[in-house]
Design an enzyme around this catalytic site. Sequence first.
Site, mmCIF file in Angstrom:
data_model
loop_
_atom_site.group_PDB
_atom_site.id
_atom_site.type_symbol
_atom_site.label_atom_id
_atom_site.label_comp_id
_atom_site.label_asym_id
_atom_site.label_seq_id
_atom_site.Cartn_x
_atom_site.Cartn_y
_atom_site.Cartn_z
ATOM 1 N N CYS A 76 5.341 24.154 0.320
ATOM 2 C CA CYS A 76 3.950 24.372 0.754
ATOM 3 C C CYS A 76 3.906 25.153 2.069
ATOM 4 O O CYS A 76 3.102 26.081 2.217
ATOM 5 C CB CYS A 76 3.222 23.040 0.908
ATOM 6 S SG CYS A 76 3.066 22.104 -0.628
ATOM 7 N N ALA A 77 4.760 24.786 3.000
ATOM 8 C CA ALA A 77 4.804 25.499 4.280
ATOM 9 C C ALA A 77 5.161 26.956 4.068
ATOM 10 O O ALA A 77 4.564 27.848 4.679
ATOM 11 C CB ALA A 77 5.798 24.829 5.225
#
Length: 153
Positions: A46-47
């Site tokens: 996600c990052a």
Amino acid sequence: MAVNVGDDAPDFELQDQHGAPVRLSGFRGGKNVVLVFYPLAFSGVCAGELSRLRDELPTLGGEDGVQVLAVSVDSMFALRAWSDREKFPFPLLSDFWPHGGTAERYGVFDGEKGVALRGTFIIDTEGVVRWKVVNAIPDARDIGEYRKALAGL
């Protein structure tokens, strides 16, 4: 219920990382929206995805014609801490309660894991879904595909 290309995008109102309400229909007539569902803040894939969106936003149409809205089941407080750390310039929206309700309306909620799949919907200025992709939780999306889809609007 799954949202498909050609459908009217279901409207929603969620709080951003600062507690401000953000309504999807508020962008109608003004900006195309890249609606990005992701499982959890502070997670590796996600990052990476949101950092690429942050870094490549100008090549997607940036502030002028494209609004990125990133949605997860995290609380507003967790999203604020993550946004402050990563300097995300777009709203991180909390689908915390009812838990995953917006992701479920878009057909991208994994009820067994309690998080959203990696679903992206490109919504035009009239509120119609023009492109979508849904990936499994561990599979990152290709931002180059967003660029191609936006160029076709």
